[in-house]
Write an enzyme that holds these catalytic residues in place. Structure first.
Site, PDB file in Angstrom:
ATOM      1  CE  LYS A 171       0.886   1.240   4.464  1.00  0.00           C
ATOM      2  NZ  LYS A 171       1.624   2.440   4.851  1.00  0.00           N
TER       3      LYS A 171
ATOM      4  CG  ASP B  60      -0.768   0.218   8.378  1.00  0.00           C
ATOM      5  OD1 ASP B  60      -1.590   1.041   8.822  1.00  0.00           O
ATOM      6  OD2 ASP B  60       0.402   0.520   8.058  1.00  0.00           O
TER       7      ASP B  60
HETATM    8  O1  C5P Z   1       0.209  -1.306  15.056  1.00  0.00           O
HETATM    9  P1  C5P Z   1       1.656  -1.452  14.725  1.00  0.00           P
HETATM   10  O2  C5P Z   1       2.307  -2.584  15.491  1.00  0.00           O
HETATM   11  O3  C5P Z   1       1.921  -1.548  13.260  1.00  0.00           O
HETATM   12  O4  C5P Z   1       2.352  -0.114  15.204  1.00  0.00           O
HETATM   13  C1  C5P Z   1       3.727  -0.008  15.391  1.00  0.00           C
HETATM   14  C2  C5P Z   1       4.010   1.138  16.336  1.00  0.00           C
HETATM   15  O5  C5P Z   1       3.688   2.380  15.715  1.00  0.00           O
HETATM   16  C3  C5P Z   1       3.196   1.110  17.621  1.00  0.00           C
HETATM   17  O6  C5P Z   1       3.846   0.360  18.610  1.00  0.00           O
HETATM   18  C4  C5P Z   1       3.098   2.573  17.988  1.00  0.00           C
HETATM   19  O7  C5P Z   1       4.271   2.975  18.682  1.00  0.00           O
HETATM   20  C5  C5P Z   1       3.089   3.286  16.643  1.00  0.00           C
HETATM   21  N1  C5P Z   1       1.724   3.616  16.196  1.00  0.00           N
HETATM   22  C6  C5P Z   1       1.067   4.679  16.795  1.00  0.00           C
HETATM   23  N2  C5P Z   1      -0.212   4.981  16.386  1.00  0.00           N
HETATM   24  C7  C5P Z   1      -0.810   4.291  15.396  1.00  0.00           C
HETATM   25  C8  C5P Z   1      -0.145   3.209  14.771  1.00  0.00           C
HETATM   26  C9  C5P Z   1       1.126   2.908  15.201  1.00  0.00           C
HETATM   27  O8  C5P Z   1       1.602   5.332  17.695  1.00  0.00           O
HETATM   28  N3  C5P Z   1      -2.040   4.625  15.015  1.00  0.00           N
END
Ligand code: C5P
Length: 283
Positions: free
Chosen positions: A10, A136
């Site tokens: 994406k 995502d």
């Molecule tokens: O959800 P994911 O594991 O992909 O996110 C990785 C990191 O990115 C999270 O641990 C967080 O620190 C940050 N993040 C965030 N807000 C979001 C998505 C991700 O702060 N909406």
């Protein structure tokens, strides 16, 4: 039976951060669309009652740290698996690049296991399960073009962008999303006009879409990694329209309507960057 799932990357047409949440995440508003750069996920049943993941990549582990593995475990926990499963991932999407490579593999595993087991689970349920794996993943379960809010798990479909080419250049560094989010200064953000992009998409207005695109994580990544700024500047210098960093980076892309212009930018960028791609939008 061997089953294949396409797992497309994406790009973010926009990424806005609205505030910090109490759970450590941020509330976001993102418009994402899938592109024709994809991993291929192959799934088949095995006799042993276990989940195996294999892939040929120096950068991605095949154990429980892999998002595809996590997806299979989460699927098994919620729905049960009548047999063991082997998952092979042919990795074509660059890793830690801002292109959702790990998330799309996880989403493809959820879709693939659903098909392999003939469970008929609705996409909404798979997306809900995916939210526990990564922010995502829900978008990647649906693909196409959508706006994602909350921490990324609330997904609403949008009209697809006007048909065009995408030139992507990935500087030779990996970026941690967590690190970039941690460095955001909420009071200093230049918010993109998300509504304008939604309008541009409905009207299939290429110019308007390009002029409204924006990503608030860009400044953080560009400051931490001047190499990304350099690649962005070079791309703009080549006359590339709609240049933006995707996700938390470091991949920078340009949207180009005309193939010969896209090819010229692609060839030019190859002189400055090892990993350059020329693909179509899918969404
Ligand atoms: O959800 P994911 O594991 O992909 O996110 C990785 C990191 O990115 C999270 O641990 C967080 O620190 C940050 N993040 C965030 N807000 C979001 C998505 C991700 O702060 N909406």
């Amino acid at each position: 039976m061997v089953l294949f799932e396409k797992a497309p990357a994406k790009i973010n047409l926009s990424l806005d951060v609205l505030g910090k949440r109490t759970d450590g995440y941020h509330d976001v508003e993102m418009i994402m669309t899938t592109i024709d750069l994809a991993d291929r996920v192959r799934l088949y049943a095995i006799e042993q009652d276990r989940i195996e993941v294999s892939l040929e990549s120096r950068y991605v582990p095949s154990d429980e740290r892999n998002l595809a593995y996590k997806a299979a475990v989460a699927f098994k926990r919620r729905y049960g698996l009548p047999f063991g499963v082997h998952i092979h991932i042919e990795k074509n999407i660059p890793v830690s690049a801002g292109l959702g490579g790990g998330s799309t593999d996880a989403a493809a595993v959820l879709r693939g296991l659903n098909r392999l087991c003939s469970f008929g689970i609705p996409e909404e349920e798979l997306a809900d399960l995916g939210a526990g794996i990564g922010s995502d993943v829900p978008f990647c379960v649906y693909g196409n073009t959508a706006i994602a809010t909350g921490r990324g798990e609330k997904v609403e479909p949008l009209a697809s962008p006007p048909s065009c080419w995408v030139v992507l250049a990935k500087p030779n560094i990996g970026v941690s999303t967590r690190t970039i989010f941690q460095q955001i200064k909420l009071e200093q953000l230049m918010h993109p006009n998300t509504k304008e992009i939604v309008h541009a998409l409905s009207n299939k207005d290429f110019e308007h879409m390009c002029s409204s695109m924006g990503n608030v994580l860009e400044n953080v990544t560009l400051t931490l990694y001047p190499e990304v700024q350099r690649i962005k500047d070079i791309m703009k210098h080549m006359g590339a329209p709609g240049v933006l960093m995707s996700g938390s980076g470091p991949t920078v892309y340009s949207l180009v309507e005309n193939y010969s212009k896209a090819k010229r930018i692609y060839n030019g960028m190859r002189g400055f960057c090892q990993e350059v791609y020329l693909v179509r939008l899918l969404g």
